[in-house]
Write a protein that holds these residues in place. Structure first.
Motif, PDB file in Angstrom:
ATOM      1  N   LYS A   1      33.434  25.027 -29.414  1.00  0.00           N
ATOM      2  CA  LYS A   1      32.724  24.542 -28.214  1.00  0.00           C
ATOM      3  C   LYS A   1      31.262  24.251 -28.542  1.00  0.00           C
ATOM      4  CE  LYS A   1      35.653  27.074 -24.947  1.00  0.00           C
ATOM      5  NZ  LYS A   1      35.723  28.223 -23.999  1.00  0.00           N
ATOM      6  N   ARG A   2      30.659  25.148 -29.336  1.00  0.00           N
ATOM      7  CA  ARG A   2      29.250  24.960 -29.693  1.00  0.00           C
ATOM      8  C   ARG A   2      29.080  23.734 -30.576  1.00  0.00           C
ATOM      9  NH1 ARG A   2      24.583  29.327 -30.409  1.00  0.00           N
ATOM     10  NH2 ARG A   2      23.002  28.003 -31.358  1.00  0.00           N
ATOM     11  N   LEU A   3      30.023  23.510 -31.488  1.00  0.00           N
ATOM     12  CA  LEU A   3      29.962  22.341 -32.364  1.00  0.00           C
ATOM     13  C   LEU A   3      30.026  21.055 -31.544  1.00  0.00           C
ATOM     14  CD1 LEU A   3      29.994  20.981 -35.148  1.00  0.00           C
ATOM     15  CD2 LEU A   3      32.484  21.303 -35.201  1.00  0.00           C
ATOM     16  N   ALA A   4      30.957  20.987 -30.605  1.00  0.00           N
ATOM     17  CA  ALA A   4      31.103  19.792 -29.763  1.00  0.00           C
ATOM     18  C   ALA A   4      29.826  19.527 -28.967  1.00  0.00           C
ATOM     19  CB  ALA A   4      32.292  19.964 -28.819  1.00  0.00           C
ATOM     20  N   LYS A   5      29.234  20.591 -28.448  1.00  0.00           N
ATOM     21  CA  LYS A   5      28.002  20.472 -27.662  1.00  0.00           C
ATOM     22  C   LYS A   5      26.837  20.010 -28.536  1.00  0.00           C
ATOM     23  CE  LYS A   5      24.943  23.153 -24.623  1.00  0.00           C
ATOM     24  NZ  LYS A   5      24.667  24.496 -24.028  1.00  0.00           N
ATOM     25  N   THR A   6      26.730  20.595 -29.756  1.00  0.00           N
ATOM     26  CA  THR A   6      25.622  20.256 -30.665  1.00  0.00           C
ATOM     27  C   THR A   6      25.747  18.821 -31.164  1.00  0.00           C
ATOM     28  OG1 THR A   6      25.532  22.579 -31.358  1.00  0.00           O
ATOM     29  CG2 THR A   6      24.370  21.005 -32.739  1.00  0.00           C
ATOM     30  N   GLU A   7      26.972  18.345 -31.373  1.00  0.00           N
ATOM     31  CA  GLU A   7      27.179  16.953 -31.809  1.00  0.00           C
ATOM     32  C   GLU A   7      26.630  15.959 -30.782  1.00  0.00           C
ATOM     33  OE1 GLU A   7      31.090  17.013 -34.742  1.00  0.00           O
ATOM     34  OE2 GLU A   7      31.415  17.089 -32.564  1.00  0.00           O
ATOM     35  N   LYS A   8      26.709  16.317 -29.517  1.00  0.00           N
ATOM     36  CA  LYS A   8      26.164  15.453 -28.459  1.00  0.00           C
ATOM     37  C   LYS A   8      24.641  15.546 -28.416  1.00  0.00           C
ATOM     38  CE  LYS A   8      30.256  15.825 -25.460  1.00  0.00           C
ATOM     39  NZ  LYS A   8      30.769  16.345 -24.160  1.00  0.00           N
ATOM     40  N   LEU A   9      24.126  16.785 -28.526  1.00  0.00           N
ATOM     41  CA  LEU A   9      22.690  16.996 -28.409  1.00  0.00           C
ATOM     42  C   LEU A   9      21.901  16.425 -29.584  1.00  0.00           C
ATOM     43  CD1 LEU A   9      22.646  20.710 -27.117  1.00  0.00           C
ATOM     44  CD2 LEU A   9      22.141  18.648 -25.797  1.00  0.00           C
ATOM     45  N   VAL A  10      22.505  16.429 -30.795  1.00  0.00           N
ATOM     46  CA  VAL A  10      21.781  16.010 -31.997  1.00  0.00           C
ATOM     47  C   VAL A  10      21.396  14.528 -31.954  1.00  0.00           C
ATOM     48  CG1 VAL A  10      23.737  15.293 -33.440  1.00  0.00           C
ATOM     49  CG2 VAL A  10      21.720  16.370 -34.512  1.00  0.00           C
TER      50      VAL A  10
END
Length: 363
Positions: A140-149
């Motif tokens: 979940k954190r990876l998916a969220k960070t991919e959007k934020l980056v």
């Protein structure tokens, strides 16, 4: 220092916990007899304090301590809420390291939740539940960070680390098996991942095996597994530890000597725990009290002083230091001063295990 004692049901967790803390946690031949984590504080044996107590005619002796958490037995599916899974996993997050108790003896009178003794399978069950729990959170954190980056390039390094973590977890390997540099370790520490916590395997063996000081086949399997991941292994006998815990201090060593044992399982556990977490102890001494203080290896003098009181760290001037063995050899402070063995150390001094120190400060 907080250590969580974990393992499958009926492997000897609560028996060991009772023995080392004399806390009286319920012990029974069925799963989940420990529902809330029992917490016990055990004093760390340190013979150096006994010497200093006599040397300074101290009114009080204060050893350092370790907190042990006896955490409920785990079953397959804990990461999905089976058994007491969610409680178990939340309790592990609170500890600094895991003591994984593994049953390495046969006894037809004590049931095994999986039906037979197989230490590698037991290790895999615990590891897999920790891995699955981490994987769910990190995906979940990876998916969220991919959007934020996309809008925040400062997250690029974190994204790279998250990809490595998720890939490792998907392959069924714990995060502690990955080698990171110091910068990466700081980022990972903040994630508080279950499978990244250091593990000490405590193999619970029979009375006959502990006395013979010979590893049985089960213990050999655990040691081979641990060597691959760089973990420590100790052997102990829950039954003997329970008997030792009921004796007076002056009787314990005599009992162990009669069995031909050099030290108790508790001593082994504490030494291995200190090594696992990279901890050392420094000592303070005077007529009011002698005391041991636990710090991380590599701690500098001002930060060590801060363990005693924040004011001492803030107003640190210097530290008057002597190695315990040198002080013991002299017979006391006056003699050590005469021989010029007391050293004055500054802010950059890195504390060593067994340093007897008096901090000079001004606030």
């Amino acid at each position: 220092m907080k250590l969580g004692i974990v393992g499958l049901p009926n492997v000897g967790k609560s028996t060991l916990f009772n023995a080392i803390t004399s806390a009286g946690a319920e012990s029974a031949n069925y799963p989940f007899c420990t529902i809330e984590p029992n917490v016990g504080v055990v004093s760390v044996p340190d013979e150096r304090l006994d010497v200093l107590e006599k040397m300074f005619n101290a009114a009080k002796k204060v050893p350092t301590a370790i907190e042990f958490f006896d955490i409920a037995g785990l079953v397959k599916g804990a990461s999905k809420g089976e058994g007491l899974g969610n409680k178990f996993l939340s309790h592990i997050r609170e500890v600094e390291a895991i003591v994984h108790v593994i049953r390495c003896f046969e006894d037809e009178n004590i049931t095994h939740v999986e039906g037979n003794i197989d230490p590698l399978r037991d290790i895999e069950i615990i590891d897999l539940e920790l891995i699955l729990s981490d994987l769910e959170i990190m995906s979940k954190r990876l998916a969220k960070t991919e959007k934020l980056v996309k809008n925040d390039k400062s997250l690029k390094k974190e994204l790279e680390i998250l990809k490595i973590i998720v890939d490792t977890l998907e392959k069924g390997n714990p995060v502690r098996s990955i080698e990171f540099d110091e910068e990466e370790k700081k980022i990972i520490k903040q994630l508080n991942l279950l499978s990244n916590k250091p593990v000490l395997y405590a193999t619970n063996i029979s009375e006959e095996d502990i006395i013979s000081e010979t590893d049985n086949e089960f213990v050999k399997q655990v040691k081979a597994h641990a060597s691959k991941e760089g973990s420590e292994v100790i052997t102990l006998c829950g039954k003997i530890e329970a008997e030792v815990s009921e004796l007076e201090d002056n009787e314990k060593m005599e009992f162990l000597n009669e069995l031909g044992l050099k030290e108790s399982g508790l001593d082994k556990l504490i030494k291995a725990s200190y090594k696992l977490l990279g901890l050392i102890s420094f000592l303070t001494a005077g007529p009011k009290e002698v005391r041991a203080w636990t710090i991380k290896e590599g701690t500098k003098a001002p930060q060590a002083a801060g363990k005693i009181h924040s004011d001492i760290e803030r107003g640190f001037i210097r530290a008057e230091v002597i190695d315990f063995e040198a002080l013991k050899g002299c017979g006391g402070y006056p003699q050590a001063k005469e021989k010029g063995l007391l050293r004055l150390e500054g802010k950059d001094y890195i504390m060593k295990d067994g340093d007897v120190v008096e901090f000079r400060f001004n606030v």
